[in-house]
Design an enzyme around this catalytic site. Structure first.
Site, PDB file in Angstrom:
ATOM      1  N   SER A 304     -27.513   5.590  26.473  1.00 52.36           N
ATOM      2  CA  SER A 304     -27.966   5.658  25.085  1.00 52.36           C
ATOM      3  C   SER A 304     -29.418   6.142  24.974  1.00 52.36           C
ATOM      4  O   SER A 304     -29.718   7.275  25.316  1.00 52.36           O
ATOM      5  CB  SER A 304     -27.770   4.288  24.436  1.00 52.36           C
ATOM      6  OG  SER A 304     -27.989   4.331  23.054  1.00 52.36           O
ATOM      7  N   ASP A 315     -34.280  18.857  29.867  1.00 53.90           N
ATOM      8  CA  ASP A 315     -34.051  20.131  29.188  1.00 53.90           C
ATOM      9  C   ASP A 315     -35.336  20.906  28.955  1.00 53.90           C
ATOM     10  O   ASP A 315     -35.334  22.148  28.975  1.00 53.90           O
ATOM     11  CB  ASP A 315     -33.363  19.883  27.834  1.00 53.90           C
ATOM     12  CG  ASP A 315     -31.848  19.793  27.968  1.00 53.90           C
ATOM     13  OD1 ASP A 315     -31.360  19.646  29.112  1.00 53.90           O
ATOM     14  OD2 ASP A 315     -31.150  19.860  26.936  1.00 53.90           O
ATOM     15  N   LYS A 329     -23.374   7.288  27.097  1.00 51.16           N
ATOM     16  CA  LYS A 329     -23.156   6.629  25.808  1.00 51.16           C
ATOM     17  C   LYS A 329     -24.071   7.315  24.799  1.00 51.16           C
ATOM     18  O   LYS A 329     -25.211   6.928  24.614  1.00 51.16           O
ATOM     19  CB  LYS A 329     -23.456   5.126  25.927  1.00 51.16           C
ATOM     20  CG  LYS A 329     -22.901   4.280  24.780  1.00 51.16           C
ATOM     21  CD  LYS A 329     -23.830   4.265  23.607  1.00 51.16           C
ATOM     22  CE  LYS A 329     -23.326   3.350  22.495  1.00 51.16           C
ATOM     23  NZ  LYS A 329     -24.193   3.355  21.301  1.00 51.16           N
TER      24      LYS A 329
END
Length: 391
Positions: A304, A315, A329
Site C-alpha cells: 500500500s 520510476d 496492495k
C-alpha cells in the site's frame, strides 16, 4: 352480564384467529419495535419488497429472539460483501473500536498485519518485537485457522477481531508456509505499540550511513520522519537506507510527505478512480533529502503506502530498490463514519509515476536479494548488507 359476555366472545375470537393465522403466539404477546426511516434514502427503481418480505417472515416465524440492530448490521455487511472486494467492508461498533485503536497505534494482539490474496488470508508482515515476530511468522504465510476456526471466506476485519483479545490470553494460528506442512503457532496476546519511524546510523568502510526504518504510515509518521530528516542533515551521512520491509501501509498523506522529502517536487503517484479518471498527486513540499545517495529496501510485507513511496523512487530514478517483490496492495479505501460504525470503501487504485499498476503486480526490486529463514536464525541480513555495499 353483557360486558362479561362481550369480553368472553372477544377473547374466544382473538384466540381463534391467533391460532389459525400466520402468527401463533403462546404466552405473553411481545410488541415488535417500530421500523423507522423505512423509505428514507431508498434509491429509485430498486425493488425492496423481497428484503422486507424476508424481514417480516423472520419476525413472524423465527423461534428465537431477534436483535433488530444486529439484523440491520448483518444486512449492511451482506450488501458490502457482495462487491467481492476484501478491502470494502462494514465495521460494526466493536470492530470500529478495534480499527480506531489500530490507527492510534496501540492495541492488544499478536502483532501481524494480514491481507487476502487469491481469496486466502495471508500474513502481510509481522510487527517487529511482537509475539508474532518472535514466534517466527513471516510475510506470505497462509493463515488457515484461527483457534480451529476455518478462515475460508473470513473477512480481514473478522480475522482481526478473532486474533485480538485481552492482554495475556492466547490465540492459536494454523499456518502453511509454501509447501511445508501445517504448523500451529500458539501466541500470547500483548499490548502492541508501533513506533512508526526509527533512525539509526551505521559505520561502514564508505562512511556513516543513515538507516530509516518506517514500520507503518500512521497519523504521526509525517512529523516523526520530518524530525529524522532534520537529524540526517545535521549528521551529514554518506548515504541513506530507507527500510520499508514489513511496512503494511497506512495513510496516504504520510506516504506522500515521506516520498516528497527525496524530491524537489513533481509526480509521486497517480490515482485512478471510478470510470478510469486519473488524478496526478504531486510532492507536498520541496524535500530536504534530495541529493544524498539513496537505497530503498522492500519485501513481500511492503504494501500500500509503502509501495507508493518505493514506486515513486524507482520510476523517477531517485534511488535503488533492493530486496524482494512487494505485496501488491494498490487500492485506496475511504473511511466513512456512520454514527458508531465505519464503512470502508475502495474508491480508486494506485499507479506509479510511469502508469504501472501497484495492485497485485507490486514493485519489483532493481536488485533482488532474498532473506531466508536460515539468515534470520543466524542473525544475518543480506538485504541490509547489500544496501550498505551499494553506496
Amino acid at each position: 352480564a353483557f360486558i362479561v359476555g362481550l369480553f368472553m366472545t372477544a377473547t374466544f375470537l382473538f384466540g381463534y384467529f391467533l391460532g389459525n393465522g400466520e402468527i401463533r403466539q403462546i404466552g405473553p404477546i411481545k410488541l415488535k419495535p417500530a421500523v423507522i426511516n423505512k423509505e428514507e434514502g431508498k434509491p429509485q427503481n430498486v425493488d425492496f419488497k423481497e428484503f422486507w418480505d424476508a424481514w417480516n417472515l423472520l419476525e413472524q416465524k423465527y423461534v428465537g429472539d431477534l436483535d433488530y440492530q444486529k439484523m440491520v448490521y448483518g444486512a449492511i455487511k451482506g450488501m458490502v460483501e457482495s462487491t467481492g472486494d476484501p478491502y470494502t467492508v462494514f465495521l460494526d461498533p466493536e470492530e470500529a473500536k478495534s480499527f480506531k485503536e489500530d490507527i492510534d497505534g496501540s492495541f492488544s494482539g499478536v502483532g501481524i498485519e494480514i491481507g487476502i490474496r487469491n481469496k486466502q488470508l495471508v500474513v502481510i508482515s509481522p510487527v517487529p518485537g511482537t509475539p508474532a515476530e518472535k514466534a517466527g511468522l513471516k510475510a506470505n504465510d497462509k493463515v488457515l485457522k484461527i483457534n480451529d476456526k476455518e478462515t475460508t471466506g473470513m473477512s480481514i476485519d473478522e480475522a482481526v477481531k478473532n486474533i485480538r483479545g485481552p492482554e495475556g490470553t492466547e490465540v492459536t494460528l494454523t499456518i502453511q508456509r509454501g509447501n511445508e506442512e501445517l504448523k500451529d503457532y500458539k501466541l500470547k496476546r500483548a499490548i502492541i505499540t508501533v513506533e512508526s519511524v526509527k533512525l539509526d546510523y551505521k559505520d561502514t568502510s564508505k562512511g556513516k550511513m543513515a538507516v530509516i526504518k518506517i514500520s507503518k504510515f500512521d497519523s504521526q509518521t509525517s512529523d516523526k520522519f520530518n524530525k529524522a530528516a532534520e537529524d540526517i542533515l545535521l549528521n551529514h551521512p554518506s548515504g541513506i537506507v530507507l527500510d520499508l520491509r514489513g511496512n503494511p501501509g497506512g495513510f496516504l498523506d504520510g506516504a506522500i510527505d515521506v516520498a516528497s522529502e527525496f524530491f524537489d517536487g513533481g509526480l509521486i503517484v497517480i490515482e485512478e478512480s471510478k470510470g478510469g479518471a486519473k488524478k496526478e498527486i504531486n510532492a507536498s513540499k520541496k524535500g530536504k533529502l534530495t541529493s544524498q545517495p539513496l537505497v530503498v529496501l522492500i519485501d513481500g510485507g511492503s504494501a500500500s503506502a509503502a509501495e507508493i513511496v518505493a514506486g515513486a523512487i524507482k520510476d523517477r530514478g531517485r534511488g535503488t530498490i533492493i530486496g524482494e517483490k512487494s505485496f501488491g496492495k494498490g487500492t485506496v479505501q475511504e473511511v466513512l463514519n456512520l454514527n458508531n460504525t465505519i464503512l470502508k470503501i475502495t474508491i480508486s487504485k494506485w499507479l506509479t509515476p510511469k502508469g504501472k499498476s501497484i495492485n497485485n503486480d507490486g514493485i519489483e526490486p532493481d536488485n533482488k536479494v532474498d532473506l531466508t529463514q536460515t539468515d534470520i536464525d543466524n542473525n544475518k541480513d543480506p538485504q541490509m548488507d547489500e544496501a550498505l555495499r551499494n553506496f
